[in-house]
Design a protein around this motif. Sequence first.
Motif, short mmCIF file in Angstrom:
data_model
loop_
_atom_site.label_atom_id
_atom_site.label_comp_id
_atom_site.label_asym_id
_atom_site.label_seq_id
_atom_site.Cartn_x
_atom_site.Cartn_y
_atom_site.Cartn_z
N HIS A 273 -118.50 -7.54 -100.48
CA HIS A 273 -119.11 -6.98 -99.40
C HIS A 273 -118.93 -7.54 -98.27
O HIS A 273 -119.35 -8.91 -98.28
CB HIS A 273 -120.58 -6.74 -99.72
N SER A 274 -118.56 -6.80 -97.15
CA SER A 274 -118.43 -7.52 -95.86
C SER A 274 -119.27 -6.73 -94.84
O SER A 274 -119.68 -5.58 -94.97
CB SER A 274 -117.06 -7.25 -95.24
N PHE A 275 -119.75 -7.44 -93.96
CA PHE A 275 -120.77 -6.78 -92.95
C PHE A 275 -120.75 -7.15 -91.64
O PHE A 275 -120.14 -8.42 -91.06
CB PHE A 275 -122.31 -7.41 -93.18
N ALA A 276 -120.91 -6.43 -90.63
CA ALA A 276 -120.99 -6.62 -88.85
C ALA A 276 -122.06 -6.08 -88.41
O ALA A 276 -122.32 -5.18 -88.63
CB ALA A 276 -119.63 -6.17 -88.53
N LEU A 277 -122.39 -6.74 -87.35
CA LEU A 277 -123.74 -6.53 -86.53
C LEU A 277 -123.01 -6.33 -85.25
O LEU A 277 -122.10 -7.13 -84.79
CB LEU A 277 -124.90 -7.20 -86.64
N VAL A 278 -123.30 -5.26 -84.43
CA VAL A 278 -122.84 -4.89 -83.31
C VAL A 278 -123.93 -4.82 -82.10
O VAL A 278 -124.66 -3.87 -82.42
CB VAL A 278 -121.83 -3.73 -83.18
N GLY A 279 -123.69 -5.13 -80.99
CA GLY A 279 -124.71 -4.90 -79.84
C GLY A 279 -123.83 -4.90 -78.42
O GLY A 279 -122.84 -5.68 -78.43
N ALA A 280 -124.43 -3.91 -77.78
CA ALA A 280 -123.56 -3.72 -76.37
C ALA A 280 -124.60 -3.32 -75.34
O ALA A 280 -125.60 -2.53 -75.70
CB ALA A 280 -122.66 -2.69 -76.42
N THR A 281 -124.40 -3.83 -74.14
CA THR A 281 -125.04 -3.25 -73.04
C THR A 281 -124.02 -2.58 -72.02
O THR A 281 -123.04 -3.18 -71.83
CB THR A 281 -126.01 -4.27 -72.44
N PHE A 282 -124.21 -1.59 -71.12
CA PHE A 282 -123.34 -0.90 -70.25
C PHE A 282 -123.91 -0.19 -69.30
O PHE A 282 -125.31 0.27 -69.23
CB PHE A 282 -122.70 0.02 -71.29
N LYS A 283 -123.18 0.24 -68.20
CA LYS A 283 -123.43 1.07 -67.28
C LYS A 283 -122.29 2.17 -67.02
O LYS A 283 -121.47 2.18 -67.83
CB LYS A 283 -123.55 0.42 -65.96
N GLY A 284 -122.84 3.11 -66.29
CA GLY A 284 -121.52 4.24 -65.85
C GLY A 284 -121.43 5.12 -67.05
O GLY A 284 -120.30 5.93 -66.96
N ASN A 285 -122.45 5.45 -67.89
CA ASN A 285 -122.46 6.66 -68.55
C ASN A 285 -123.53 7.58 -68.42
O ASN A 285 -124.07 8.27 -69.45
CB ASN A 285 -122.03 6.10 -70.25
N ASP A 286 -123.86 7.79 -67.42
CA ASP A 286 -125.36 8.34 -67.01
C ASP A 286 -125.08 9.84 -67.26
O ASP A 286 -126.19 10.47 -68.01
CB ASP A 286 -125.68 8.06 -65.60
N PRO A 287 -124.14 10.70 -67.00
CA PRO A 287 -123.97 12.18 -67.24
C PRO A 287 -123.78 12.39 -68.62
O PRO A 287 -123.71 13.60 -68.95
CB PRO A 287 -123.01 12.65 -66.13
N ALA A 288 -123.79 11.56 -69.79
CA ALA A 288 -123.54 12.07 -71.10
C ALA A 288 -124.52 13.00 -71.59
O ALA A 288 -125.52 12.67 -71.55
CB ALA A 288 -123.45 10.67 -71.86
N GLY A 289 -123.96 14.07 -72.24
CA GLY A 289 -125.11 15.02 -72.41
C GLY A 289 -124.97 16.46 -71.65
O GLY A 289 -125.34 17.53 -72.08
N THR A 290 -124.08 16.37 -70.51
CA THR A 290 -124.08 17.40 -69.51
C THR A 290 -123.29 18.21 -70.31
O THR A 290 -123.70 19.90 -70.23
CB THR A 290 -123.46 16.94 -68.24
N LEU A 291 -122.10 18.17 -70.88
CA LEU A 291 -121.39 19.11 -71.71
C LEU A 291 -122.03 19.94 -72.76
O LEU A 291 -121.82 21.07 -72.95
CB LEU A 291 -120.14 18.56 -72.03
#
Length: 407
Positions: free
Chosen positions: A168-186
Amino acid sequence: MNKACFYLGVVGLTLTCNAFAQVKGLVQLSAVQGDQYVSWQQGGIGLYRYDSDNDGIVLSQGVVDFRTDLTTAWSAHGVINAYQDPQPTLGFSQAYLQYKPLTASNYKWHLRVGGFYPLLSLENPDMGWLSPYNYTNSAINSWIGEEVRTVGVEATIKRPGRSFNSTHSFALVGATFKGNDPAGTLLAWRGFAMHDRQTTFNESIAFAPIASFNTTALQYQANQVLPFEEVDGRFGYYAGIHWEYLKKSQFRFYYYDNNGDPAALNRSTGQYAWDTRFSSVAWLYKFTANTRLIAQMMSGTTAMGAKRGVNNSFYSHFVLVSHKMAKHRISMRYDYFEVTDHDDWQFDPNASEGEGITATWRYQLTPQWQLGIEGSALHSQADNRMAMNNPKNLSQQQISLNVQWRF
């Protein structure tokens, strides 16, 4: 951008990228028999990329995917996409730096800084975030390719099974970002769609003539979305976990929250910050070395306006089965998708629903050349179509013959 400059730009970028250490790419031409309903690409209500006006041969994909090592730990990555619809377009869909240090520890880690996709999809592992299975992406990953991109920092820590004598292999991912505010409009004003068109960082996506945009409540909303615009100054984030068992099974879970302030509005561009969050679960299982199943489910919510005048939930899933025989690969996928309207704005109905079937055959003629044929059919309904004097229910079909050259 006129067509002459567009094609010269494709050639020029290909030659320039050859100076990098690792360059690969492809050009895909498609002979399409499109649907009668005008595509969302052309401001219509059709949910496919092409319509009958596109019948003939089109440049469906032009991709240059490059990487160069800057130091032993730092590397630069980029993906440049070229399209001729809805107008000649050349731009980056990804551009980032990666830091991957050599370490004596059994645990491995790396950083990505820039603009890139969250790795929540198991459908799109090919170069440039393309699919090796169907030419038309699932509804989930069609939307990801349109409106979701990380412009920020992502950290991943891995526990490789081979370093711990484990299957078994595992990975944990975390991110912080800007610039994706209109996501959901479509999702609100068009709903899900099915296609393979990725949005580049410099692009906007137009809507059909939505009737509710003529009301006072939505007078500042532009008739287009700029998916990667920063509106409210807030940071968003996502977290994910990857699990892999030998080379037989992969599982990914992601939670995404753009942390949007739905009251924030950029009047000069007509873009709101949407409060959009979702969970995604993806699973790949190999029955044999040549036969695999891929399934993915996404569920979330999205809202905009000071009092959340638009308030929707959305859901989609797909199941894909693919089998490879020598130089042949056959793939079939079923999609279901829906958007549920929870707000009180009767003048702005957002509910939509649909399902589709896509079947694809690919033949690897040589390592560089691939031939393929795809047929797809979908049925959908959307409550806002009637106010545009269109039928609420649509049944659509699309057939394409594809030739792909890789370099």
